[in-house]
Structures are given as structure tokens and as C-alpha cells.
Design an enzyme around this catalytic site. Sequence first.
Site, PDB file in Angstrom:
ATOM      1  N   LYS A  89       0.825  -1.214   0.000  1.00 46.55           N
ATOM      2  CA  LYS A  89       0.000   0.000   0.000  1.00 46.55           C
ATOM      3  C   LYS A  89       0.850   1.250   0.000  1.00 46.55           C
ATOM      4  CE  LYS A  89      -4.395  -1.602   1.524  1.00 46.55           C
ATOM      5  NZ  LYS A  89      -5.308  -1.850   2.614  1.00 46.55           N
TER       6      LYS A  89
ATOM      7  N   LYS B 203      -7.710 -13.896  -7.962  1.00 43.10           N
ATOM      8  CA  LYS B 203      -8.727 -14.116  -6.950  1.00 43.10           C
ATOM      9  C   LYS B 203      -9.943 -13.215  -7.180  1.00 43.10           C
ATOM     10  CE  LYS B 203      -8.408 -13.345  -2.270  1.00 43.10           C
ATOM     11  NZ  LYS B 203      -7.760 -13.175  -0.971  1.00 43.10           N
TER      12      LYS B 203
ATOM     13  N   LYS C 151     -12.865  -7.750  -4.175  1.00 44.10           N
ATOM     14  CA  LYS C 151     -13.665  -6.529  -4.185  1.00 44.10           C
ATOM     15  C   LYS C 151     -12.925  -5.403  -4.868  1.00 44.10           C
ATOM     16  CE  LYS C 151     -14.329  -7.280   0.459  1.00 44.10           C
ATOM     17  NZ  LYS C 151     -15.016  -7.323   1.755  1.00 44.10           N
TER      18      LYS C 151
END
Length: 339
Positions: free
Chosen positions: A119, A202, A205
Site C-alpha cells: 500500500k 482471486k 472486491k
Amino acid sequence: MTSSKTGKKRALSGIQPTHDSFHLGNFLGAVKQWVELQETHDAFYCVVDLHALTSEPNPKDLHKRTLASLAQLVALGIDPNKSTLFVQSHVTAHNQLGWVMECLTGIGEASRMTQFKDKSQKMGDDRVGVGVFTYPMLMAADVLLYQADQVPVGEDQRQHLELTRDLCQRFNSRYGQTFTMPEPYILKAGAKIFDLQDPTSKMSKSSESQSGVIELLDAPEVNRKKIKSAMTDTGREIKFDEKEKPGISNLLTIFAALSGNSVAEIESEFDGKGYGDFKGAVADVVVDYLAPIREKTLELLNDRSHLESIMRTGAEKAAEVADQTLKATYDALGLIPRA
Ligand code: TRP
């Protein structure tokens, strides 16, 4: 220290309320196992709204998504009478133990967490919040507060759990036995669901396109369409082969998980049939499975007082355990109890 009065092992896990709806990967990859574990374990499940603050959601979304997460967990089978189901921010001990964990963690060791590294690399040091850095210490507090024996998580959380174990060991050896050593309970790889449009990554979201993600709360027609247009592979056989046929294999995994039939049974059922027939059948299974879950969720969201009573009971049960652990921690550290 025994973690549970019932003699059962204690399990704890958390899910972030970061999206309007869970997707099929959340359910098959995690929540389905949570539902199973509540039969054998003394289970604590929490909607980790404080963790979700690290992605700076707008307040309306956070509010809505926290309630939606709770309602979906209940609709998917988490029984508030069997499990302790609660919202993280309702139990203040999480923040309090989180601070203790931060004081115990080295800057170097926190800097090695891959989620933090990813991140901060993506966003840059000036834009990534300190909360992203201390996220794993709050997670350690979530686990240790409940004296959890087992923590059902996906593979991506293994490193965070290793840190939790290190902090547990460090605290206990410095200040005396206080926390139960938690074990990762890594969820079965077979339950890994991939993106319908990009079946080698995968289902997530955060995927760029939502067309490969089956949302639990989407209308049935939307999900049917997504499955019908799922990417398939060359060839025409319905056969499980993750390397050569990732698209079909993913649909087989979904079909098997929701129907309870084995992959081999499904393969032979579709022997000689084409991709079109197969996708139609997968769509039926998914839509039939999700329809009552969606309805139950919407029903719960319309019954605010019921949801509130679930949250209240959960928070009370959780706080009873958490406050006791926090007190033992403060005592061990030498903090003076308020008179
Ligand atoms: N970090 C976890 C995730 O993103 C969520 C989480 C927060 C969690 N606290 C936890 C999981 C405690 C297990 C136990 O999936």
C-alpha cells in the site's frame, strides 16, 4: 489460561465492512467456514469497522456497509445465539490493547508487513496513513483480547497472524503469561474462488472490473448474466484442470461448493454437453442459492431494532471477555487500576 468455559476451542475472525455487498469469494472462501466452525468452536466474529477506517471511507458508506456486513453474516448462517457476533468499535478494549501492541512492535518488523509495503508503495509515504502501518497491531489486539486458539483467515493474512504470535510470545515472556497463543486456521485452498473474467486472479472486491465478481446482494438477473458471460477456455470439455482450463475449473468449484456435489459428479453429468449448457446450470445453482440469502439480508436491514439487538447482545458478550483480558494486561504492565 483457559480460553473458554465450554471446553471448546475458541475461534476469532474479522471481516472489513469495505463494500456494499460481500461477494461469492468472501462467502465460499471464508464465511462458509465460519458457519461450520460455530458448531465445534466457541466462535467470535467481528465486523472490523475500525480497520476499515484505514481506507478512509465516507461516513455514510461506512455506516451502511457495517450494517450490511452484519446482516449478511446472519443471513449466511452465523447464528448470534451460537456465536458472539459484534462490531469492533463497540468494544473499546480493541483500541486500548492496540496501543499496547504498538508499543511492543518494532518499527522494522512492522515495516516488513507485505500489505503495508504494497500500500505504501502504491500510494506513497505521504498519502498512506499511519493506520495502515499500525493495522496489524490492532488486528493482534482483536485476536489476543479473546484468548483465541484458532484464527480462521485466508492465506493473505498469514503474515499478520505470525506477527500476532510474535507479540503474544513477547508479551507473555516479558510480563508474565497473559495471552493464549493463537494458531492460524488457514482456510482450505479448494474454496478459493477466482474472478469470472480473469480466472487466474482471486475474486476480489478491488478488481478493476466488477463483471467478474458475483455480489451476494445483486439482483438475480445481474448475477445470471455475469455467469453466462464468464470467460471460458479453449476446447469444449467440462473438465477440472486449473492450468489449462482455469475458467471452467473455477465454475466447477463454484458449482460443487453450492450444490454439495463433487466435481467428478458434475463432470460426468456434463459429459458431452457444451459450455453453454454448463454455464446455464451454474447460473441456476448460484441464483437459487443466493436468492434467499439476499432476501433475508434485505429483511434484516429493514428491521433495525432486530439488528440493534443482535449488535447489543454481541457487544455485551464480547466486552465481558475483552475487558477481563485488558485488565489482566494492564495489571501485568504495572498500570495502576482506577480507584
Ligand atoms: N485483516 C483481516 C482481513 O483483511 C481482517 C481482520 C481484522 C481480522 N482483525 C482480524 C481477521 C482478526 C482475523 C482476526 O481479512
